[in-house]
Motif scaffolding. Sequence first.
Motif, short mmCIF file in Angstrom:
data_model
loop_
_atom_site.label_atom_id
_atom_site.label_comp_id
_atom_site.label_asym_id
_atom_site.label_seq_id
_atom_site.Cartn_x
_atom_site.Cartn_y
_atom_site.Cartn_z
N GLY A 178 0.80 -1.22 0.00
CA GLY A 178 0.00 0.00 0.00
C GLY A 178 0.83 1.27 0.00
N VAL A 179 2.01 1.21 -0.66
CA VAL A 179 2.90 2.37 -0.73
C VAL A 179 3.32 2.59 -2.18
CG1 VAL A 179 3.77 2.02 1.62
CG2 VAL A 179 4.99 1.02 -0.30
N LYS A 180 4.00 3.71 -2.42
CA LYS A 180 4.58 3.98 -3.74
C LYS A 180 5.94 3.30 -3.81
CE LYS A 180 2.46 8.52 -3.87
NZ LYS A 180 2.71 9.96 -3.83
N ILE A 181 6.38 3.00 -5.04
CA ILE A 181 7.70 2.38 -5.20
C ILE A 181 8.78 3.24 -4.54
CG2 ILE A 181 9.51 1.76 -6.86
CD1 ILE A 181 7.38 0.75 -8.73
N ALA A 182 8.70 4.54 -4.69
CA ALA A 182 9.71 5.44 -4.11
C ALA A 182 9.80 5.27 -2.59
CB ALA A 182 9.39 6.89 -4.47
N ASP A 183 8.68 4.94 -1.96
CA ASP A 183 8.67 4.76 -0.51
C ASP A 183 9.54 3.58 -0.08
OD1 ASP A 183 6.94 6.90 -0.23
OD2 ASP A 183 5.15 5.62 -0.23
N LEU A 184 9.76 2.63 -0.97
CA LEU A 184 10.60 1.47 -0.64
C LEU A 184 12.07 1.86 -0.51
CD1 LEU A 184 9.03 -1.19 -3.04
CD2 LEU A 184 8.56 -0.88 -0.60
N PHE A 185 12.43 3.04 -1.04
CA PHE A 185 13.81 3.49 -1.03
C PHE A 185 14.04 4.69 -0.10
CE2 PHE A 185 12.97 1.46 -5.09
CZ PHE A 185 14.00 0.55 -5.13
N THR A 186 13.02 5.08 0.64
CA THR A 186 13.09 6.23 1.52
C THR A 186 13.27 5.79 2.96
OG1 THR A 186 11.59 7.38 0.03
CG2 THR A 186 11.88 8.34 2.22
N GLU A 187 14.18 6.43 3.66
CA GLU A 187 14.38 6.12 5.08
C GLU A 187 13.16 6.54 5.88
OE1 GLU A 187 16.96 4.73 6.82
OE2 GLU A 187 18.00 4.27 4.95
N PRO A 188 12.71 5.70 6.79
CA PRO A 188 11.57 6.09 7.64
C PRO A 188 11.94 7.30 8.49
CG PRO A 188 12.15 3.77 7.97
CD PRO A 188 13.18 4.37 7.07
N THR A 189 11.00 8.21 8.67
CA THR A 189 11.27 9.40 9.46
C THR A 189 10.34 9.54 10.66
OG1 THR A 189 9.80 10.69 8.05
CG2 THR A 189 12.14 10.70 7.49
N ASN A 190 9.23 8.83 10.65
CA ASN A 190 8.23 9.06 11.70
C ASN A 190 8.17 7.97 12.76
OD1 ASN A 190 7.23 7.14 10.01
ND2 ASN A 190 5.17 7.98 9.86
N ARG A 191 9.10 7.05 12.75
CA ARG A 191 9.09 6.02 13.79
C ARG A 191 10.50 5.55 14.04
NH1 ARG A 191 9.28 0.67 11.78
NH2 ARG A 191 9.19 0.64 9.53
N GLN A 192 10.70 5.00 15.21
CA GLN A 192 12.01 4.49 15.56
C GLN A 192 12.25 3.17 14.84
OE1 GLN A 192 12.50 3.77 19.71
NE2 GLN A 192 14.65 3.31 19.56
N VAL A 193 13.41 3.03 14.25
CA VAL A 193 13.75 1.80 13.54
C VAL A 193 14.78 1.06 14.37
CG1 VAL A 193 14.74 0.84 11.44
CG2 VAL A 193 13.32 2.89 11.32
N ARG A 194 14.48 -0.19 14.65
CA ARG A 194 15.41 -1.01 15.44
C ARG A 194 15.99 -2.08 14.55
NH1 ARG A 194 12.07 -1.89 21.04
NH2 ARG A 194 11.63 0.30 21.35
N LYS A 195 17.26 -2.38 14.75
CA LYS A 195 17.90 -3.45 13.99
C LYS A 195 17.72 -4.76 14.73
CE LYS A 195 21.12 -0.62 11.56
NZ LYS A 195 22.40 -0.55 10.93
N GLY A 196 17.74 -5.82 13.98
CA GLY A 196 17.64 -7.15 14.57
C GLY A 196 16.20 -7.62 14.66
N ARG A 197 16.04 -8.73 15.30
CA ARG A 197 14.70 -9.34 15.42
C ARG A 197 13.89 -8.62 16.48
NH1 ARG A 197 14.77 -15.58 14.35
NH2 ARG A 197 16.29 -15.63 12.69
N PRO A 198 12.58 -8.57 16.27
CA PRO A 198 11.73 -7.98 17.31
C PRO A 198 11.68 -8.89 18.53
CG PRO A 198 10.39 -8.89 15.54
CD PRO A 198 11.83 -9.02 15.12
N PRO A 199 11.41 -8.34 19.70
CA PRO A 199 11.33 -9.17 20.89
C PRO A 199 10.19 -10.17 20.79
CG PRO A 199 10.63 -6.93 21.37
CD PRO A 199 11.11 -6.95 19.97
N LYS A 200 10.40 -11.34 21.39
CA LYS A 200 9.34 -12.36 21.37
C LYS A 200 8.21 -11.94 22.29
CE LYS A 200 12.25 -16.26 20.26
NZ LYS A 200 12.64 -17.62 20.58
N PRO A 201 6.97 -12.18 21.86
CA PRO A 201 5.83 -11.83 22.72
C PRO A 201 5.84 -12.68 23.99
CG PRO A 201 5.08 -12.83 20.64
CD PRO A 201 6.57 -12.76 20.61
N THR A 202 5.37 -12.08 25.05
CA THR A 202 5.36 -12.81 26.33
C THR A 202 3.99 -13.36 26.64
OG1 THR A 202 4.97 -10.76 27.50
CG2 THR A 202 7.24 -11.54 27.35
#
Length: 64
Positions: free
Chosen positions: A40-64
């Motif tokens: 649900g995005v434009k192709i250009a959005d696939l190449f743009t750095e996110p600006t409105n949210r924190q980006v974390r590297k690695g795997r997301p934490p496992k749900p508890t």
Amino acid sequence: MTQEGFAERVEILVDNYRKIERGRINCTVDTLDRLAEALGVKIADLFTEPTNRQVRKGRPPKPT
């Protein structure tokens, strides 16, 4: 959604989707178009750095 489900939605092989996601292969403009449409995005959005949210590297934490 699983990788398998998303790959099916985009009409590519699961193995190819995983390779694209890991940067091991490049995809065609047609595949980029289908990826963007499925997300649900434009192709250009696939190449743009996110600006409105924190980006974390690695795997997301496992749900508890």
